[in-house]
Design an enzyme around this catalytic site. Structure first.
Site: not given
Length: 790
Positions: A33, A35, A37, A205, A243, A267, A360, A370
């Site tokens: 709880a 952390g 995320l 995702y 990213e 994802h 990245k 697409r």
């Protein structure tokens, strides 16, 4: 405390449920709880759930849990809760009341031992008893590292399950393993504590609004899409996540996983499945969706090293050295960029390239799926006139825009020269066309653009679906293992491959551009000298070595190069045989080792004389040919369905006669022998491909069994020490009549038997492979470095 929950419903102006209509109480336990995320997304998602469901008839309590002691843990957790916010359209007074109530309903617990979990369960039951509430269910959200899953699962199962009549929902965050073996192990451990319907594996995702709308979009536009959603009309499919940030601060995680495990395996694969799976009759049925996903996975061609290009931003090594205290000269081969080409063998998608890309330290932050359609139009007007309107010569495409990028919002875009889609007005609205933005080189005005009526965070969407028990937004065990089975061979084959170095950001320019070449992908530009790794060539660049093994020619290389060489040699043998006799009789073994060879022949050897080739089986398991263990089915999946081989030139072993399997009285072995005698000159195959078992067996000829090792050149029934026990096999004398015999040995698991075979003589009763010695032909061993050197 819970009594105040029901009072709040009246205070905030919502209608209370009718008397006696309470749906019961839900306890939400957030593990981890305090952390990152939980701080960034999960507490906000739980607050959104409370705001949405406060008048649903359910009452709630929220239990934050971590390993920290009560006082510091409670302080950290409530620092997060005080920063929670309401949506912009929420009335400030109502927001303040709801937030205050949410904080009162939230408690912190230190959960470390089984007794801690038992105490939490007792506390929940005591509170419900005091308020006279029925328990509806418990949600446990695992925002903890996966290594802790098994211990926590055991505590929940033994000490903190809800009573009979109430449901349990356990929410699990990725990563779910790092390859197929580890995913299977984790899945088996969790299955010992929870039922499949109790587990909700999160891929956030699937909560993104554009991704979640792919299946509904296809469903609502079936009438237009059904005729064109196929290989005849689709040019290619792209799923992309770029990213701008690097891995700094996360190198410990990234060194274990890399970009393929972090993004592509989950994802991007999930988004791709929504695009290419057959559309279920009911897109809201979790069971139907997962079954269609699994069918789509089964249709995908296996990935090879040539299926991917890999990159790594230049600063990554120094970040790893700093954060993980590696030596100054440390060189990592972990990819931070990947482009992967995927193909499907389904009738709908055969020949359509699917491109998955992520990285990245790239030039922009954007994500999209697409679908680009073939354009059959020719427009004689000038470019100026064409650009002025919605010309049929402009690209036709459908784009599911995940967010960020030029639009900075989730969106669905459809080319105006294509069709106007049906979109649900309660959740999506058409955007005004006044923007001067460009997407893929076209003005935004060239598209119908739809944005969500109310933009929602992915975790809020998923938490809502957990509350409602909707499993179609989550990853089942079957789905997870199918994905890992697809990606693991690529991960293993690229483990030693040095990635291309790139500077990062806009300086990358065209360095990461790649193109489709010979069934695979390759970077468009050659590797610039200034960004080459200082360590020189990696071991994966060792080339083919030739020598002797058991007095016969030996070819050795890393697995992929070995398969490439073997495929070329098989084609050379085929062309030579056809030139000599007009036919090529090829006998192939089953199992996993030759699957890569089969795919290589299908994808890269377009000059292979398939029209003049007869394909035979070296051995077969006594199962129906449609059984997953059938050698013929594997051969069909990896080779036969991809090449133009005349139907009458395919010769499966007759293991299934008279509705029985390998019954001697049915004479299946004799029938196959007669076919060979009738069609193969002198019963001498032009080429026999064999493998080697760890016990030294080959074909289905096993140690300590004389059956098939001596006597006439024939086909025999044999017994395997492992299931399925019954087999049909070419005998050793029949194999030894071949003009050429190639033996393929792959992997570390074969190192011990390879070493043993290098030392023993002709002892087929102990090691049947040692009896392979063509009487008037050639024997060649193809052994990869791992099997040869360990």
């Amino acid at each position: 405390m819970l009594g105040r929950v029901l009072c709040t419903v009246l205070l905030v102006g919502a209608l209370p449920p009718p008397a006696g209509a309470s749906q019961g109480h839900i306890s939400v336990v957030l593990l981890g709880a305090t952390g990152d995320l939980a701080k960034k997304y999960l507490w906000q998602g739980l607050f959104q759930l409370y705001m949405d469901q406060v008048s649903s008839g359910h009452s709630f309590t929220f239990h934050g849990a971590a390993l920290a002691a009560l006082e510091p843990g409670q302080r950290l957790m409530f620092d997060v809760l005080k920063k929670l916010s309401c949506p912009p359209d929420e009335a400030p007074d109502r927001c303040a009341v709801l937030k205050d109530q949410f904080l009162k309903l939230s408690q912190y617990h230190q959960l470390k031992t089984a007794e801690d979990y038992a105490a939490l369960s007792r506390e929940i039951q005591t509170l419900l008893g005091q308020e006279g509430l029925r328990e509806a269910g418990r949600i446990f959200y695992f925002s903890v590292p996966p290594f802790a899953y098994t211990e926590i699962a055991g505590h929940i199962n033994s000490s903190c399950r809800p009573p009979a009549g109430a449901w349990l929902r356990v929410v699990l965050e990725k990563p779910f393993g790092h390859d197929l073996d580890s995913a299977q192990q984790l899945a088996a451990q969790l299955a010992g504590f929870f039922r499949e319907e109790e587990m909700f594996r999160v891929d956030h995702y699937l909560g993104k609004q554009a991704v979640a709308h792919i299946l509904p979009f296809r469903d609502q536009n079936r009438q237009f899409l059904d005729p064109i959603w196929n290989q005849h009309h689709v040019e290619r499919v792209e799923v992309v996540l770029k990213e701008t940030v690097d891995a700094k601060g996360r190198t410990s995680f990234y060194e274990q996983y890399g970009v393929i495990r972090d993004v592509l395996q989950n994802h991007l694969t999930e988004a791709l499945m929504f695009l290419i799976m057959e559309l279920p009759a009911n897109v809201s049925s979790a069971q139907e969706v997962v079954q269609h996903k699994l069918q789509a996975f089964q249709s995908l061609w296996g990935l090879e090293r040539s299926s991917a290009v890999l990159g790594q931003y230049q600063a990554y090594d120094s970040q790893v050295q700093e954060e993980l205290q590696e030596a100054p000269g440390y060189v990592s081969t972990t990819p931070t960029f990947a482009g992967v080409l995927i193909h499907s063998s389904s009738l709908r998608w055969d020949g359509v390239p699917f491109l998955l890309t992520s990285g990245k330290a790239l030039d922009e932050r954007v994500g999209y799926a697409r679908v680009l359609f073939k354009n059959r139009a020719y427009c004689p007007q000038s470019g100026t006139l064409r650009d002025a309107g919605h010309s049929q010569c402009k690209p036709k495409q459908i784009i599911f825009y995940f967010g960020h990028g030029a639009l900075n919002t989730p969106a669905v875009l459809v080319s105006r020269n294509f069709f106007q889609p049906v979109m649900p007005k309660h959740s999506w609205k058409e955007a005004e066309a006044g923007s001067d933005l460009h997407i893929f080189g076209q003005p935004l005005s060239d598209f119908y653009v739809y944005r969500p009526v109310k933009e929602r965070d992915a975790y809020s969407v998923l938490i809502s679906n957990i509350y409602h028990g909707r499993k179609d937004f989550f990853i089942t065990t079957e789905n997870l293992l199918a994905s890992w089975a697809f990606w693991t061979p690529l991960l293993h084959s690229t483990a030693r491959q040095p990635p291309r170095l790139y500077p990062g950001g806009v300086e990358n320019q065209h360095l990461l551009d790649f193109e489709m070449v010979s069934g695979g992908v390759a970077f468009t530009l050659p590797e610039p000298a200034q960004v080459l790794s200082p360590g020189g060539e990696m071991p994966s660049h060792f080339r083919v070595m030739q020598s002797k093994f058991r007095q016969s020619p030996l070819v050795s290389a890393w697995a992929e190069e070995l398969i490439s060489r073997l495929a070329a040699d098989v084609e050379e043998a085929a062309l030579s045989s056809v030139a000599r006799s007009g036919q090529f009789h090829l006998a192939l073994s089953g199992g996993s080792s030759p699957a890569g060879l089969f795919r290589r022949l299908a994808r890269h050897h377009f000059g292979f004389p398939w029209q003049h080739t007869h394909v035979w089986l070296v051995d077969e398991r006594c199962v129906p040919l449609t059984d997953s263990q059938s050698n013929f089915l594997g051969l069909h999946r990896h080779l036969l369905q991809h090449v133009r081989l005349p139907y009458f030139n395919i010769h499966p072993m007759p293991v299934h006669l008279n509705r029985r399997l390998c019954v001697e009285e049915d004479g299946g072995a004799q029938l196959y022998t007669k076919d060979i005698v009738a069609l193969v000159a002198n019963s001498s195959f032009d080429l026999v491909l064999l493998g080697v078992g760890t016990d030294g067996h080959t074909a289905s000829l096993f140690p300590r069994s004389q059956n098939g090792l001596e006597g006439a050149p024939t086909v025999v029934l044999t017994e395997s020490p492992v299931k399925p026990h019954q087999r049909m096999s070419l005998s050793l004398p029949l194999i030894n009549r071949a003009r050429r015999v190639f033996v393929l040995v792959l992997g570390k698991g074969k190192h011990d038997i390879t070493t043993l075979l290098s030392r023993v003589g002709h002892q087929p009763s102990k090691w049947p492979i040692s009896g392979v010695s063509p009487s008037s032909g050639q024997l060649v061993w193809y052994v990869d470095h791992e099997a040869l050197l360990g």
